[in-house]
Write an enzyme that holds these catalytic residues in place. Structure first.
Site, PDB file in Angstrom:
ATOM      1  CE1 TYR A 473      -3.973   2.103   0.412  1.00 31.90           C
ATOM      2  CE2 TYR A 473      -2.668   3.239   2.084  1.00 31.90           C
ATOM      3  CZ  TYR A 473      -3.777   3.189   1.253  1.00 31.90           C
ATOM      4  OH  TYR A 473      -4.676   4.218   1.260  1.00 31.90           O
ATOM      5  CB  SER A 553      -7.190   2.743  -2.481  1.00 32.10           C
ATOM      6  OG  SER A 553      -7.607   4.053  -2.214  1.00 32.10           O
ATOM      7  CG  ASP A 636     -14.369   4.129  -5.900  1.00 30.53           C
ATOM      8  OD1 ASP A 636     -14.470   4.944  -4.967  1.00 30.53           O
ATOM      9  OD2 ASP A 636     -13.338   3.482  -6.141  1.00 30.53           O
ATOM     10  CG  HIS A 671     -12.517   3.078  -2.475  1.00 27.76           C
ATOM     11  ND1 HIS A 671     -11.910   3.358  -3.673  1.00 27.76           N
ATOM     12  CD2 HIS A 671     -11.519   3.086  -1.542  1.00 27.76           C
ATOM     13  CE1 HIS A 671     -10.619   3.539  -3.492  1.00 27.76           C
ATOM     14  NE2 HIS A 671     -10.350   3.376  -2.214  1.00 27.76           N
TER      15      HIS A 671
END
Length: 702
Positions: A473, A553, A636, A671
């Site tokens: 991430y 993301s 989203d 999302h």
């Protein structure tokens, strides 16, 4: 057997030939659109895809989904992947319980229910269904987003999300009768319900223009108070701010004397801390009124506030202060900063339960409210902990422990004796004893040591032939900690090495680790990820031809950036719901809030480094990109889907190799939060089938 093997090889070769010679992607027309940023001309030929409701964009979405569907349907074992995922998912699982007065509240899923069902267990009674979100919609697309109980425990409010949107609607249940009353709150966003007397505080935005609910920029967050039994139009306006980009969070203390107001600018964790004394005049007191540090309210004891802060303590400390007589140095340190950063703390039963992170694995310690160390809990393995919810009067609390191959196990803790016992242990069709988890440290480009977890079958042969999935991430102060994932189990069963790198930008080593991967230092995140991939290859865990990568993301941005910078290093890429247009992200929904993390193209200096790594703007024509499946969803409103639309169109146009570039656009999903079980199974059926197929593997099933 030989015939089956020949047919599989033939199918794979045919697929490669198809994309080499006939990659007839759906048309993505280019328009002559240019923007000028501080004297630099930047083309944006797919700007038209930002118009989500235009007939052209809808036609493009339909054509892309059909193209992706036809590709995936040709994978011969796709339905077997789906069947195995359903088997793995079909186990009874619980969320961490918490006390609401004398009642125990938790949710449970029998296995394949679309949404968890919430239960209440009163003292001496059997469990009863409190709320079943599966009744909200036939297809499971409406999910529960939170339960909030009044201080007298006569009422419960709850939030719902439709199709995974960040927009919330709130309703109220009268607990004695279990009936939902007529009160309805709409256009709430990024908010809880903070109950006070006969109603609750909440935050909302003005209603957006019709048709632009998923695109319009969210500005001017407002705090309101809703009184039970009245229409929303009569809600009492409490507070707003002249700065359109400020966000509020509210807490009402258990004694109902104080309304605590957190004020944020963007996604930065640094905040202001204001309060109103509800027991007196209700005047707004700006206790901490600069954004120099993070202050998290824990509780009020004898009119003293207990806070977690990173002020002069990047790894955080716990302090006590007098709100009536507070200034910069006028506080008492209860638990000082340690070498390990604090992930979470809570005060329950007059004990402070603190979760620390040690090399990206959790440690739990307990103190009294004066800061005296009492106990460290022994945990079963390297893993992560969440829970410890409750109040100062609770005599029990609960927490959940989990790790990569350790299904969630819930513990019950007596807050007086601090003894713990297993409350619920999940049972799943998977044997953790067949696998091992390693925590290694590798060296990034600039010499920084970075931790990475590596999970695989025991007795793995390190000869470079193993398939691997690398996940990360790297941003927003969010740590990557060991966690249990049902979808990943099918990869582990099939001999995959699963690796999770704890990149800079997260909070694994406190605020300094976060700062080293944000703004102008964002390239450190990509360097860390590339170094992780190189370490796996150099140490023979896998090879370039067997390495798949995944991120979602901010992690989707990561995947988009690294396949631009090192397209040769990876065989398969899965960028999910990614932030791909770094020059325009701040113009949609809540995107402006990420400027504190990324910077903004409106700033001349920040524009320069954003342009250097922006996934959309660094795609190079004639490059051989990895096999890539991009994911996004029509609801989203966190990361606007046009990020992925424009990115997919550009990547399909530029790719010169044999590898496919697909985009999968889900419907009635946002999302990621609240996604139904069947939609999740559908998603990972497609993703893992794509991975197996493009790594030239045939999955093996029990």
């Amino acid at each position: 057997m030989k015939t089956k093997l020949y047919l599989l090889v033939f199918t794979v070769l045919c697929a490669a030939t198809y994309f080499a010679q006939n990659a007839n992607y759906p048309e993505s027309k280019k328009i002559d659109h240019k923007d000028i940023y501080h004297g630099t001309i930047v083309d944006d030929p797919y700007r038209w895809l930002e118009e989500m409701n235009s007939p052209e964009t809808k036609q493009w979405i339909e054509a892309q989904n059909e193209f992706t569907k036809k590709y995936l349907e040709k994978i011969p074992y796709r339905e077997k992947v789906r069947a195995r995922l359903k088997e793995l998912w079909n186990y009874e699982r619980y969320t961490t319980p918490f006390m609401a007065g004398a009642d125990l509240i938790y949710s449970k899923n029998d296995g394949l229910q679309e949404q968890n069902v919430y239960y209440i267990k009163k003292p001496g009674a059997d469990e009863e269904i409190l709320l079943d979100p599966n009744q909200f919609s036939e297809d499971g697309s409406v999910s529960l987003t939170g339960l909030y109980f009044s201080k007298d425990h006569n009422y419960m409010s709850f939030g719902i999300s439709k199709g995974g949107s960040d927009w919330r609607e709130f309703y109220i249940m009268e607990l004695k009768s279990n009936k939902i009353i007529s009160d309805t709150i709409r256009w709430a966003k990024f908010t809880n319900n903070a109950w006070y007397k006969y109603g609750f505080f909440y935050c909302r935005y003005d209603a957006p223009e019709k048709g632009k609910e998923l695109k319009s920029s969210n500005e001017f967050h407002k705090i309101y108070y809703h009184k039970i039994g009245t229409p929303q139009s009569q809600d009492l306006f409490i507070l707003s701010d002249p700065n359109p980009n400020r966000l509020f969070g509210t807490i009402v203390t258990d004694d109902e004397n104080y309304l605590i107001i957190n004020v944020y600018e963007g996604s930065s964790s640094n905040n202001l801390l204001w309060y109103k004394n509800l027991g007196s005049d209700g005047k707004l007191i700006k206790l901490i009124d600069d954004f120099k540090a993070e202050y998290e309210f824990l509780d009020v004891i004898e009119d003293k506030f207990y806070l977690i802060t990173n002020s002069d303590a990047p790894n955080k400390k716990i302090i006590k202060l007098d709100p009536k007589d507070f200034h910069a140095d006028n506080y008492e340190t209860i638990i000082p900063e340690a070498e390990e950063p604090i992930k979470q703390a809570s005060i329950i039963g007059d004990k402070i339960f603190v979760i620390y992170m040690k090399d990206a694995s959790d440690v739990v310690k307990v103190y009294d409210v004066q800061g005296k160390f009492l106990k460290e809990f022994e945990l079963p393995a390297i893993g992560s902990v969440y829970g410890f919810n409750g109040s100062r009067i609770d005599t029990v609390t609960y927490f959940t422990f989990t790790s990569f191959t350790y299904p969630p196990t819930i513990y019950k803790v007596n807050t007086n004796s601090l003894n713990k016992e297993i409350f619920i242990r999940s049972k799943i069709d998977f044997n953790p004893e067949d696998y091992v988890t390693e925590r290694i440290f590798y060296t990034s480009k600039d010499g920084t040591k970075v931790p990475m977890f590596v999970v695989h079958k025991k007795n793995l042969t390190l000869d470079g032939s193993n398939p691997a999935l690398l996940y990360a991430y790297g941003g927003f102060n969010i740590p990557m900690l060991p966690s249990f994932s049902v979808p990943r189990l099918i990869l582990l069963e099939n001999g995959f090495v699963f690796a999770m790198a704890c990149l800079r930008g997260g909070s694994e080593y406190g605020e300094e680790w976060h700062k080293a991967g944000m703004l102008e230092k964002k390239q450190n995140v990509f360097d860390d990820f590339i170094a992780a991939a190189e370490w796996l290859i150099e140490n023979k865990y896998t090879s370039q031809e067997k390495l798949a990568i995944q991120g979602a993301s901010n992690g989707g941005l990561l995947i988009g950036a690294v396949i631009n910078q090192r397209p040769d290093l990876f065989k398969v890429a899965i960028p999910m719901v990614g932030v791909m247009d770094m020059l325009r992200f701040h113009k949609f929904t809540i995107g402006w809030a990420w400027v504190s993390e990324y910077g903004s193209s409106d700033d001349p200096e920040q524009f320069k480094y954003l342009l250097k790594y922006s996934p959309l703007h660094n795609i190079k024509e004639g490059t051989k990109y990895p096999a890539t499946i991009i994911t996004t969803a029509d609801h989203d409103d966190r990361v606007f889907p046009a990020h992925s639309f424009k990115y997919a169109a550009a990547l399909q146009n530029a790719n010169s190799g044999n590898n496919p570039i697909l985009i999968r656009i889900e419907t009635k999903v946002g999302h990621g939060a609240g996604t139904s079980v069947s939609k999740s199974i559908d998603l990972y059926t497609d993703l893992w089938s794509f991975v197996f197929y493009n790594l030239n593997l045939t999955p093996i099933y029990k």
